[in-house]
Write an enzyme that holds these catalytic residues in place. Structure first.
Site, PDB file in Angstrom:
ATOM      1  N   HIS A 123       1.847   4.520  -2.909  1.00 17.03           N
ATOM      2  CA  HIS A 123       1.919   5.986  -2.812  1.00 17.03           C
ATOM      3  C   HIS A 123       3.145   6.513  -3.553  1.00 17.03           C
ATOM      4  CE1 HIS A 123      -1.513   6.428  -0.217  1.00 17.03           C
ATOM      5  NE2 HIS A 123      -0.996   5.583   0.671  1.00 17.03           N
ATOM      6  N   HIS A 160       0.833  -1.207   0.000  1.00 17.39           N
ATOM      7  CA  HIS A 160       0.000   0.000   0.000  1.00 17.39           C
ATOM      8  C   HIS A 160       0.868   1.257   0.000  1.00 17.39           C
ATOM      9  CE1 HIS A 160      -3.277   2.730   1.160  1.00 17.39           C
ATOM     10  NE2 HIS A 160      -2.391   3.256   1.981  1.00 17.39           N
ATOM     11  N   GLU A 161       1.848   1.279   0.878  1.00 20.48           N
ATOM     12  CA  GLU A 161       2.732   2.445   0.966  1.00 20.48           C
ATOM     13  C   GLU A 161       3.579   2.603  -0.303  1.00 20.48           C
ATOM     14  OE1 GLU A 161       2.195   4.676   3.092  1.00 20.48           O
ATOM     15  OE2 GLU A 161       0.863   3.451   4.311  1.00 20.48           O
TER      16      GLU A 161
END
Length: 111
Positions: A106, A102-103
């Site tokens: 980004h 998920h990170e």
């Protein structure tokens, strides 16, 4: 206190988002705790998963660092650094890999 005015309607607008936010945070923590007990089939840690995603997308310049805290994981676009909490960085669990992916997403968005 002269000039102080309190509007009870404040609670009508402030309380629902506060309650919703606390409920969402509780659900995230619960899911993380549940899936942090499920190991990855390859033994890959959160840091290794993040590095693989970043490298596979040409983001070798993005650093992956360990930070203190619980669920304090984040991507810093100013320093191009992905910071993973201790429970994510070195843990080979589904929760750790999911948070790391998920990170890393980004960082891909920032690209």
């Amino acid at each position: 206190m002269p000039g102080f005015y309190f509007d009870p309607m404040f609670f009508l607008f402030a309380l629902p988002p506060l309650i919703l936010g606390l409920w969402a945070q509780s659900r995230v923590r619960s899911a993380f705790n549940k899936f942090s007990k499920v190991p990855t089939s390859t033994g890959m840690t959160g840091a290794q998963a993040a590095r693989r995603i970043l490298d596979g997308n040409g983001l070798q310049h993005v650093d992956v660092e360990r930070v203190r805290g619980t669920l304090s994981d984040h991507y810093d676009p100013r320093s191009k650094t992905l910071r993973l909490s201790e429970a994510v960085y070195g843990t080979p669990s589904l929760a750790a890999v999911g948070v790391a992916a998920h990170e890393a997403g980004h960082a891909l968005q920032d690209q």
